[in-house]
Design a protein around this motif. Structure first.
Motif, PDB file in Angstrom:
ATOM      1  N   LEU A 210       0.657  -1.251   0.342  1.00  0.00           N
ATOM      2  CA  LEU A 210       0.044  -0.168  -0.252  1.00  0.00           C
ATOM      3  C   LEU A 210       0.809   1.476  -0.098  1.00  0.00           C
ATOM      4  CD1 LEU A 210      -2.287  -2.428   0.655  1.00  0.00           C
ATOM      5  CD2 LEU A 210      -3.238  -0.920   2.403  1.00  0.00           C
ATOM      6  N   LEU A 211       0.787   1.771  -0.831  1.00  0.00           N
ATOM      7  CA  LEU A 211       1.521   3.084  -1.663  1.00  0.00           C
ATOM      8  C   LEU A 211       0.952   4.402  -1.458  1.00  0.00           C
ATOM      9  CD1 LEU A 211       3.346   1.717  -4.897  1.00  0.00           C
ATOM     10  CD2 LEU A 211       4.359   1.737  -2.534  1.00  0.00           C
ATOM     11  N   PRO A 212       1.379   5.684  -1.322  1.00  0.00           N
ATOM     12  CA  PRO A 212       0.674   6.545  -0.863  1.00  0.00           C
ATOM     13  C   PRO A 212      -0.345   7.428  -2.535  1.00  0.00           C
ATOM     14  CG  PRO A 212       2.920   7.363  -0.414  1.00  0.00           C
ATOM     15  CD  PRO A 212       2.635   5.901  -0.595  1.00  0.00           C
ATOM     16  N   VAL A 213      -1.273   7.436  -2.473  1.00  0.00           N
ATOM     17  CA  VAL A 213      -1.949   8.022  -3.760  1.00  0.00           C
ATOM     18  C   VAL A 213      -0.911   8.564  -5.344  1.00  0.00           C
ATOM     19  CG1 VAL A 213      -3.820   8.280  -5.064  1.00  0.00           C
ATOM     20  CG2 VAL A 213      -4.191   7.276  -2.955  1.00  0.00           C
ATOM     21  N   GLY A 214      -0.740   8.909  -5.399  1.00  0.00           N
ATOM     22  CA  GLY A 214      -0.106   9.833  -6.635  1.00  0.00           C
ATOM     23  C   GLY A 214       1.036   9.127  -6.912  1.00  0.00           C
ATOM     24  N   THR A 215       1.699   7.862  -5.972  1.00  0.00           N
ATOM     25  CA  THR A 215       2.648   7.148  -6.529  1.00  0.00           C
ATOM     26  C   THR A 215       3.370   6.590  -7.554  1.00  0.00           C
ATOM     27  OG1 THR A 215       3.499   6.805  -4.281  1.00  0.00           O
ATOM     28  CG2 THR A 215       4.868   5.377  -5.616  1.00  0.00           C
ATOM     29  N   LYS A 216       4.246   6.649  -8.600  1.00  0.00           N
ATOM     30  CA  LYS A 216       4.744   6.289 -10.008  1.00  0.00           C
ATOM     31  C   LYS A 216       4.580   4.988  -9.605  1.00  0.00           C
ATOM     32  CE  LYS A 216       7.767   6.261 -13.835  1.00  0.00           C
ATOM     33  NZ  LYS A 216       8.782   7.114 -14.425  1.00  0.00           N
ATOM     34  N   VAL A 217       3.988   4.069 -10.081  1.00  0.00           N
ATOM     35  CA  VAL A 217       4.056   2.342 -10.394  1.00  0.00           C
ATOM     36  C   VAL A 217       5.060   2.220 -12.262  1.00  0.00           C
ATOM     37  CG1 VAL A 217       2.623   0.325 -10.066  1.00  0.00           C
ATOM     38  CG2 VAL A 217       2.574   2.036  -8.652  1.00  0.00           C
ATOM     39  N   ASN A 218       5.665   0.978 -11.981  1.00  0.00           N
ATOM     40  CA  ASN A 218       7.008   0.996 -12.434  1.00  0.00           C
ATOM     41  C   ASN A 218       6.490  -0.410 -12.881  1.00  0.00           C
ATOM     42  OD1 ASN A 218       8.681   2.898 -10.767  1.00  0.00           O
ATOM     43  ND2 ASN A 218       9.433   2.929 -12.519  1.00  0.00           N
ATOM     44  N   VAL A 219       5.077  -1.037 -12.728  1.00  0.00           N
ATOM     45  CA  VAL A 219       5.150  -1.955 -13.063  1.00  0.00           C
ATOM     46  C   VAL A 219       3.833  -2.276 -14.003  1.00  0.00           C
ATOM     47  CG1 VAL A 219       6.518  -3.568 -10.849  1.00  0.00           C
ATOM     48  CG2 VAL A 219       4.481  -2.803 -10.748  1.00  0.00           C
ATOM     49  N   GLU A 220       3.496  -3.651 -14.358  1.00  0.00           N
ATOM     50  CA  GLU A 220       1.734  -2.962 -14.626  1.00  0.00           C
ATOM     51  C   GLU A 220       1.177  -5.186 -14.583  1.00  0.00           C
ATOM     52  OE1 GLU A 220       2.614  -3.141 -19.486  1.00  0.00           O
ATOM     53  OE2 GLU A 220       3.449  -1.155 -19.178  1.00  0.00           O
TER      54      GLU A 220
END
Length: 219
Positions: free
Chosen positions: A193-203
């Motif tokens: 669970l990450l902060p909203v808006g974090t750039k996700v590098n996986v698909e």
């Protein structure tokens, strides 16, 4: 490659069962039905090798970075979505979930370095790990790591087969990125669970490796 310490007992028991059953097969079946005895040996050997491989700990070149969130587990990305976390944050978070099949390496690692703020075990059900409610209803262990102003929750979730979660972290500990966080036996799932808006590098549906694949980049 080495064998993880969590596997010593399971492998010893499996080896003992393998030996006893094959001795019984040799003395009572091999003379009258040698083919059946060989089938028993091959099947049991396959099961023993599978159990040994489950606890494997391969040597890897780990990925590190102060602003990087590294995948805590091997497996396949099955969820990338915003959710409302009721356990710790009491608000919206960006959830990335990794499904771990029985064939995956099952050691879990710290996605970031930092302080352990929270570590809590929860009893629960044993729904299949890809079930939408497994994150909140299954047996699980949640930890929160803090680095600077960023807090990340990592949730180890038991699946339909996995019924033993091992977690090594306690509140107040200072941990390093990619150090062992814990272990889940025989198929499971890990949520981050990450902060909203974090750039996700996986698909979605991407295969990832714990300690290697960059899951997200912190701002």
């Amino acid at each position: 490659m080495t064998i993880h310490k969590e596997g010593y007992k399971s492998i010893a028991i499996a080896t003992l069962i393998f030996t006893i059953l094959n001795l019984l097969s040799f003395f009572y079946i091999s003379a009258s039905a040698p083919v059946v005895s060989w089938i028993i040996f091959i099947v049991l050997l396959g099961l023993l090798l599978f159990i040994i491989s489950f606890f494997r700990l391969p040597n890897r070149q780990m990925t590190y970075g102060d602003n990087l969130v590294i995948c805590p587990a091997d497996g396949k990305v099955v969820v990338i979505e915003e959710v409302t976390d009721e356990e710790y944050f009491k608000g919206r978070r960006l959830q990335v979930s990794i499904f771990m099949s029985p064939a995956n390496v099952h050691v879990n690692r710290n996605p970031i370095a930092g302080e352990v703020l929270y570590s809590q075990y929860h009893k629960g059900k044993y729904l299949v790990a890809w079930h939408p409610k497994s994150s909140t209803e299954n047996e699980r262990h949640s930890v929160v790591l803090k680095k600077g102003n960023t807090e990340i929750l990592v949730k180890q979730i038991a699946g339909a087969v996995a019924k033993r979660i091992v977690n090594y972290l306690r509140p107040g500990m200072q941990v390093k990125q990619n150090e062992e966080l814990g272990f889940i036996k025989f198929g499971s799932r890990v949520d981050v669970l990450l902060p909203v808006g974090t750039k996700v590098n996986v698909e979605l549906n991407q295969a990832v490796q714990g300690g290697v694949t960059v899951l997200a980049t912190l701002s």
